[in-house]
Write an enzyme that holds these catalytic residues in place. Sequence first.
Site, PDB file in Angstrom:
ATOM      1  CG  ASP A   1      35.977 -33.652 -86.857  1.00  0.00           C
ATOM      2  OD1 ASP A   1      36.521 -34.159 -85.854  1.00  0.00           O
ATOM      3  OD2 ASP A   1      35.972 -34.201 -87.967  1.00  0.00           O
TER       4      ASP A   1
ATOM      5  NE  ARG B   1      17.972 -50.970 -88.191  1.00  0.00           N
ATOM      6  CZ  ARG B   1      16.650 -50.839 -87.973  1.00  0.00           C
ATOM      7  NH1 ARG B   1      16.179 -49.820 -87.291  1.00  0.00           N
ATOM      8  NH2 ARG B   1      15.825 -51.727 -88.463  1.00  0.00           N
TER       9      ARG B   1
HETATM   10  C1  LIG Z   1      39.774 -39.678 -89.253  1.00  0.00           C
HETATM   11  C2  LIG Z   1      38.951 -38.451 -89.187  1.00  0.00           C
HETATM   12  C3  LIG Z   1      37.592 -38.470 -89.556  1.00  0.00           C
HETATM   13  C4  LIG Z   1      36.916 -39.692 -90.131  1.00  0.00           C
HETATM   14  O1  LIG Z   1      36.800 -40.706 -89.212  1.00  0.00           O
HETATM   15  P1  LIG Z   1      36.754 -42.272 -89.580  1.00  0.00           P
HETATM   16  O2  LIG Z   1      36.635 -42.908 -88.256  1.00  0.00           O
HETATM   17  O3  LIG Z   1      38.002 -42.590 -90.306  1.00  0.00           O
HETATM   18  O4  LIG Z   1      35.542 -42.451 -90.453  1.00  0.00           O
HETATM   19  C5  LIG Z   1      36.881 -37.297 -89.408  1.00  0.00           C
HETATM   20  N1  LIG Z   1      37.452 -36.172 -88.959  1.00  0.00           N
HETATM   21  C6  LIG Z   1      38.749 -36.118 -88.614  1.00  0.00           C
HETATM   22  C7  LIG Z   1      39.331 -34.843 -88.127  1.00  0.00           C
HETATM   23  C8  LIG Z   1      39.541 -37.253 -88.718  1.00  0.00           C
HETATM   24  O5  LIG Z   1      40.843 -37.188 -88.381  1.00  0.00           O
END
Ligand SMILES: *Cc1c(COP(=O)(O)O)cnc(C)c1O
Length: 391
Positions: free
Chosen positions: A169, A45
């Site tokens: 992000d 982990r």
């Molecule tokens: C898909 C997505 C997420 C979430 O990711 P998962 O792998 O589905 O948990 C977060 N931010 C953006 C911009 C995404 O397209």
Amino acid sequence: MQEATKIIHSIPVDPQTGSISVPIYQTATFVQEAPGVNKGFDYARSNNPTRQVLENLIAKLENGHRGLAFASGLAAIDTVLKLLKTGDEILAVDDLYGGAFRLFTQVYEKFGIKIRYVDTTEIQNVTEAISTRTKLVWLETPTNPTLKISDIKAISRIAHQYKALVVVDNTFASPALQRPLDLGADIVVHSATKYLGGHSDLIAGLLVARDETLGDRLKFLQNAAGNILAPFDSWLTIRGIETLPLRVEKQSRSGLKVAQFLLQSDLVDKVHYPGLPSHKNYELAKRQQKHFGGIISFSLKDDNAYSAVKFTQATKLFKLAESLGGVKSLVCHPASMTHKSTPVDIRRAAGIQDSLIRLSCGIEDAEDLIDDLDQALQLIHQKKYAVSFAN
Ligand SMILES: *Cc1c(COP(=O)(O)O)cnc(C)c1O
């Protein structure tokens, strides 16, 4: 060293055997010579050699200090939110990814964390909404699905005056197009499910911290809550990343051609794509990104949700599915799919009309993708679906 060379050669050859592919260490624990004396691994982990290769690789690609790999993009986002305490505020881009919105509002608000949503494409909105209570400024650029672009450098400068951390992000751009840490951000998060994995065959999340202190804190939170990526999925993500620049360059070239095709079509109303000079932040996108990516969203002239839904069923190469960034082209209807959990008023205010369609270009040839869109547009036009779609 150029980008693609750097990626390929950042993945180490196994020192024990010479294996050119990273070994998958499918183990829970590691035998110790004496209590506390080990080869850098004690329990899987906390650390796993396969996962560690991926974590080092993403740190290098994003020019950060430490990378961490999670079971999903949302698990990575969740770990960042755990840096906060009651009373703290997040200032977030208004058309936030639906799943992040749900996590912010339905999970973290109940712990007394306040979230303010603003259109971060206008710097003035950030300046007005930020305060000393703001601990995180949360950006997505380009956003999902309207491809809005925010100025990472300018916003980071403002956030740092308030001692707030900037989280980007970077799922839509990927490090092949944009490096937020180089522009002043503190943390990058990824849904590696998308471009990094690149083959629509796994769910994974990554984050990269700018410096050691933040990296250690996030590593602590990851280990404390056990949010980790399994060895096999770590290996698949590494393998995906090996071809990232190749894929994203082709997807970006196709993205531009598809956007130009849609723009000149009589049957299409608005086209959202940062590579079109008509895009509000075209100049910023050109400065901030290497290419413009493979995601386009648009609405039909025949502006009703029913036609949009029918369109998503009329394409043949663009498969109807959630997700994006894979080698196969995908189409989706955000209002009823990816953004279903975002309340209607917030969704519409963020420019996500019920008639909006999102495309993710895969690595097929652009001409074939355009032919596919063309036949679907003609089909919908001929049938003239006049019925409106109950939301
Ligand atoms: C898909 C997505 C997420 C979430 O990711 P998962 O792998 O589905 O948990 C977060 N931010 C953006 C911009 C995404 O397209």
